[in-house]
Write a protein that holds these residues in place. Structure first.
Motif, PDB file in Angstrom:
ATOM      1  N   GLY A 112       0.778  -1.231   0.000  1.00  0.00           N
ATOM      2  CA  GLY A 112       0.000   0.000   0.000  1.00  0.00           C
ATOM      3  C   GLY A 112       0.809   1.280   0.000  1.00  0.00           C
ATOM      4  O   GLY A 112       0.260   2.359   0.186  1.00  0.00           O
ATOM      5  N   PHE A 113       2.119   1.215  -0.203  1.00  0.00           N
ATOM      6  CA  PHE A 113       2.924   2.433  -0.217  1.00  0.00           C
ATOM      7  C   PHE A 113       2.974   3.066  -1.604  1.00  0.00           C
ATOM      8  O   PHE A 113       3.271   4.238  -1.740  1.00  0.00           O
ATOM      9  CB  PHE A 113       4.341   2.157   0.296  1.00  0.00           C
ATOM     10  N   SER A 160      -1.558   2.029   3.273  1.00  0.00           N
ATOM     11  CA  SER A 160      -0.782   1.026   4.004  1.00  0.00           C
ATOM     12  C   SER A 160      -1.326   0.752   5.399  1.00  0.00           C
ATOM     13  O   SER A 160      -1.318  -0.392   5.854  1.00  0.00           O
ATOM     14  CB  SER A 160       0.667   1.480   4.098  1.00  0.00           C
ATOM     15  N   HIS A 161      -1.813   1.814   6.095  1.00  0.00           N
ATOM     16  CA  HIS A 161      -2.260   1.566   7.463  1.00  0.00           C
ATOM     17  C   HIS A 161      -3.477   0.649   7.484  1.00  0.00           C
ATOM     18  O   HIS A 161      -3.651  -0.149   8.400  1.00  0.00           O
ATOM     19  CB  HIS A 161      -2.521   2.876   8.212  1.00  0.00           C
ATOM     20  N   ALA A 210      -2.205  -2.868   6.955  1.00  0.00           N
ATOM     21  CA  ALA A 210      -1.601  -3.374   8.192  1.00  0.00           C
ATOM     22  C   ALA A 210      -2.699  -3.910   9.113  1.00  0.00           C
ATOM     23  O   ALA A 210      -2.543  -4.955   9.743  1.00  0.00           O
ATOM     24  CB  ALA A 210      -0.804  -2.272   8.883  1.00  0.00           C
ATOM     25  N   ARG A 211      -3.826  -3.181   9.162  1.00  0.00           N
ATOM     26  CA  ARG A 211      -4.932  -3.626   9.997  1.00  0.00           C
ATOM     27  C   ARG A 211      -5.531  -4.932   9.482  1.00  0.00           C
ATOM     28  O   ARG A 211      -6.165  -5.673  10.230  1.00  0.00           O
ATOM     29  CB  ARG A 211      -6.018  -2.551  10.052  1.00  0.00           C
ATOM     30  N   ARG A 251       5.121  -5.207   6.880  1.00  0.00           N
ATOM     31  CA  ARG A 251       6.334  -5.156   6.072  1.00  0.00           C
ATOM     32  C   ARG A 251       7.495  -4.606   6.883  1.00  0.00           C
ATOM     33  O   ARG A 251       7.304  -3.866   7.848  1.00  0.00           O
ATOM     34  CB  ARG A 251       6.133  -4.276   4.841  1.00  0.00           C
ATOM     35  N   PHE A 264      11.431  -2.624   6.290  1.00  0.00           N
ATOM     36  CA  PHE A 264      12.067  -1.769   5.288  1.00  0.00           C
ATOM     37  C   PHE A 264      13.507  -2.196   5.061  1.00  0.00           C
ATOM     38  O   PHE A 264      14.224  -2.540   6.004  1.00  0.00           O
ATOM     39  CB  PHE A 264      12.028  -0.303   5.745  1.00  0.00           C
ATOM     40  N   GLN A 270      14.015   1.675   9.442  1.00  0.00           N
ATOM     41  CA  GLN A 270      13.283   2.908   9.747  1.00  0.00           C
ATOM     42  C   GLN A 270      12.855   2.914  11.210  1.00  0.00           C
ATOM     43  O   GLN A 270      11.667   2.842  11.509  1.00  0.00           O
ATOM     44  CB  GLN A 270      12.021   3.001   8.874  1.00  0.00           C
ATOM     45  N   PRO A 271      13.804   2.991  12.133  1.00  0.00           N
ATOM     46  CA  PRO A 271      13.400   2.955  13.543  1.00  0.00           C
ATOM     47  C   PRO A 271      12.740   4.265  13.981  1.00  0.00           C
ATOM     48  O   PRO A 271      12.918   5.297  13.333  1.00  0.00           O
ATOM     49  CB  PRO A 271      14.738   2.771  14.276  1.00  0.00           C
ATOM     50  N   ALA A 292       7.191  -5.463  13.081  1.00  0.00           N
ATOM     51  CA  ALA A 292       6.237  -6.027  12.130  1.00  0.00           C
ATOM     52  C   ALA A 292       5.486  -7.188  12.765  1.00  0.00           C
ATOM     53  O   ALA A 292       4.272  -7.329  12.599  1.00  0.00           O
ATOM     54  CB  ALA A 292       6.961  -6.477  10.870  1.00  0.00           C
ATOM     55  N   ASN A 347       8.945   8.728  12.647  1.00  0.00           N
ATOM     56  CA  ASN A 347       9.106   8.126  11.328  1.00  0.00           C
ATOM     57  C   ASN A 347       7.733   7.789  10.753  1.00  0.00           C
ATOM     58  O   ASN A 347       7.136   6.773  11.094  1.00  0.00           O
ATOM     59  CB  ASN A 347       9.956   6.861  11.432  1.00  0.00           C
ATOM     60  N   ARG A 362       3.026   4.224   9.438  1.00  0.00           N
ATOM     61  CA  ARG A 362       1.960   3.795   8.537  1.00  0.00           C
ATOM     62  C   ARG A 362       2.018   2.297   8.279  1.00  0.00           C
ATOM     63  O   ARG A 362       0.992   1.621   8.219  1.00  0.00           O
ATOM     64  CB  ARG A 362       2.051   4.569   7.219  1.00  0.00           C
ATOM     65  N   GLY A 380       0.202   0.207  10.809  1.00  0.00           N
ATOM     66  CA  GLY A 380      -1.241   0.366  10.969  1.00  0.00           C
ATOM     67  C   GLY A 380      -1.678   1.703  11.525  1.00  0.00           C
ATOM     68  O   GLY A 380      -2.839   1.884  11.871  1.00  0.00           O
TER      69      GLY A 380
END
Lengths: 252, 332
Positions: free
Chosen positions: A53-54, A74-75, A78-79, A84, A86, A90-91, A152, B192, B197, B200
């Motif tokens: 979804g990005f 994307s959110h 995720a739900r 995913r 990266f 991407q902390p 993730a 970030n 995103r 979620g």
């Protein structure tokens, strides 16, 4: 074959003049580990970005558990259980490892205490149990990769997309990670991994898809892929497979 | 939400509540009211800027909305002052939600977001200086009516209680945000956005919500201002001065912390008074000092004055501990 958790149908993605993903169709079987390999610039990460979804594809559609999810943010995915990691970690740099993982755990656990407890459990699973209070920015490469994985996992995904979680790790760190990934699959999570570490692909993957210049050029079990002449040529150049065969023949 | 988290907050509010018992001079009380007013504006900015990482240069848009709605409803429509106060806060929140939705949905971040908020505030300032309903260039004067029902008082003390109560509520709001999932997700977006995103988090919704809360708090300060001074014009309500103080207080006190804005407001206002004592009423001198302090804080103490105190406390407590104990650090 087992049922498919995700189907990618004729997906294309164009960046200005560059066709990054060119009419790719493939599917991922529930409960399996699928590897996505190919030379640099083959479109693997772009494909990941589309199915998570990005990015929105220019053509084609993505089905997840039978429903069309093309272009969903994307959110929302995720739900629905798609997680995913990266390629470039991407902390949440200023937060502790514990808090980082709790962000994911919050998805199904609104209470702070419950999310933190679940996060501690996930941290143990990926070997970050002793580093909970560490600031994420201060982690090593291997620690950062584990944190990507842990976050993730904390959203309790059904489908886990791993973008080069082994890149940058040394051989002993890779050896430590393989059982972790296998254990995640054994808990019923379907895994799709982009990976350049062939040792890992060979030992983990049930199916391998090979992308080159945006097109799917081969798919099948790892051993059949290793001997596929189109795959060898994609990596080593046109005619390489023939030359290798000739050299092998001459020696034999 | 445990008692342990709310206790420091209660102590600070009780200490501030004792001020009128000790301080009787009107000048000093007026000073404290100003400090609390800036603390409130700053806390509003802090919710969006500190926790959400979205730096607004135009919080006067919300301050001014609160101030004008309170004043206009009373003067032109005869609405009760208390009701006007509440409606001012609600309208401020709406303006925040609207500007937030427009900016964040179109993907504005960083300096672009800052500039757009500044532009919105300036547009509102210009509109307020020409439209008849705001009194245009003359401004709006609220009629003197010294009755509690009209939210006006003979003494400054009741005003002090009101602004202190508002600050107390804003402190509780910040603390509740910190301890909630909303707060965790908001901070994740700050740290970030892509990663958030992927996990979620609806980043746009988090930012718009934060801006709505932020605007409501800042609008409350505007409502109070109108009621305290009984006068509003476009320069006061929507002028850049309040946008600057809104971000100065939390950045100097400690950005993204509950007490940062209060601490920062105290420091900023004390420096301002000090400047007046030293140099008389040289116009703009306080702004010069604010600028210098801001540079010093950003360069040497990015966690603000509160952060410096915190490090000093850690240093002292470490020096007092006889031997290092092999215990894992467990503070939040």
């Amino acid at each position: 074959m087992a049922d498919k958790i995700m189907r990618v149908e004729h997906v294309s993605k164009r960046f200005d003049g560059l066709l990054a993903v060119d009419d790719v169709s493939l599917d991922f079987a529930s409960g399996s580990i699928t590897a996505l390999i190919g030379p640099n610039g083959a479109g693997k990460t772009t494909l990941f970005a589309i199915v998570s979804g990005f990015l929105r594809p220019n053509g084609g559609r993505v089905l997840y558990r039978g429903g069309d999810i093309t272009g969903q943010p994307s959110h929302r995915l995720a739900r629905m259980g798609i997680a995913r990691t990266f390629q470039i970690v991407q902390p949440f740099a200023d937060l502790s490892v514990h808090e980082n993982i709790a962000i994911g755990a919050h998805l199904s656990r609104p209470a702070r205490a419950a999310a933190l407890a679940a996060a501690a459990e996930v941290a143990g699973l990926v070997g970050l149990g002793d580093l909970l209070e560490r600031r994420a920015a201060s982690l090593t490469v291997s620690g950062g990769k584990r944190l990507e994985l842990a976050r993730a996992l904390a959203i309790t995904p059904t489908l886990l997309l791993l973008d080069e979680v082994l890149a940058g790790l040394n051989p002993s760190e890779i050896r430590d990670m393989l059982p972790v990934i296998r254990a995640i699959r054994d808990r019923g999570v379907t895994i799709v991994m982009i990976e350049h570490v062939m040792q890992a692909v060979m030992s983990l993957a049930d199916t391998v898809h090979v992308l080159a210049e945006g097109r799917l050029i081969a798919e099948g079990p790892p051993l059949s892929i290793a001997g596929n002449s189109r795959v060898i040529e994609a990596y080593l150049g046109r005619g390489a497979a023939g030359r290798l065969a000739a050299v092998g023949g001459g020696n034999g | 939400m445990t008692a342990r988290l709310l206790l420091p907050l209660l102590l600070v509010v009780v200490a501030l509540a004792l001020v009128p018992a000790v301080v009787t001079s009107n000048v000093a009380l007026n000073f404290m009211v100003t400090v609390l007013l800036i603390a409130l504006v700053g806390q509003g900015w802090n919710v969006l800027g500190g926790y959400g990482g979205q730096y607004s240069f135009g919080h006067s848009a919300f301050f001014g909305t609160g101030a004008y709605v309170t004043a206009i409803l009373q003067v032109r429509y005869g609405v009760n002052a208390w009701l006007g106060f509440a409606l001012g806060i609600a309208t401020g929140a709406l303006v925040g939600a609207a500007i937030g939705a427009v900016s964040f949905r179109s993907g504005l971040r960083g300096s672009y977001f800052a500039l757009v908020t500044l532009a919105f505030a300036e547009v509102l300032r210009i509109l307020a200086s020409v439209t008849p309903i705001t009194g245009a260039g003359v401004g709006t004067l609220i009629k003197l009516d010294l009755r509690p029902e009209a939210l006006q008082f003979q003494s400054r003390v009741p005003f002090y209680w009101i602004i202190l109560a508002l600050v107390a509520i804003s402190l509780i709001v910040a603390r509740v945000i910190e301890a909630s999932r909303f707060g965790a997700w908001l901070v994740a977006v700050r740290e970030n956005e892509s990663a958030a995103r992927a996990l979620g988090v609806n980043a746009t919704l988090m930012k718009v919500s934060a801006m709505t809360i932020s605007a409501a708090i800042t609008a409350a300060a505007g409502c109070f201002y109108a009621q305290y001074f009984l006068f509003v014009d476009s320069g006061i309500a929507f002028g850049p001065w309040i946008s600057v103080e809104a971000l100065l207080a939390p950045i100097i006190g400690g950005i993204g912390t509950v007490f940062g804005p209060l601490l920062g407001a105290l420091v900023v206002k004390m420096l301002g008074e000090l400047a007046k004592l030293v140099a008389g009423d040289a116009p703009g001198l306080d702004l010069v000092i604010y600028g210098c302090v801001l540079i010093l804080v950003v360069a040497f103490a990015p966690r603000g004055v509160g952060g410096v105190f915190h490090e000093f406390y850690n240093f002292v407590s470490r020096a007092w501990t006889p031997a290092p104990t092999p215990m894992r650090r467990r503070d939040g």
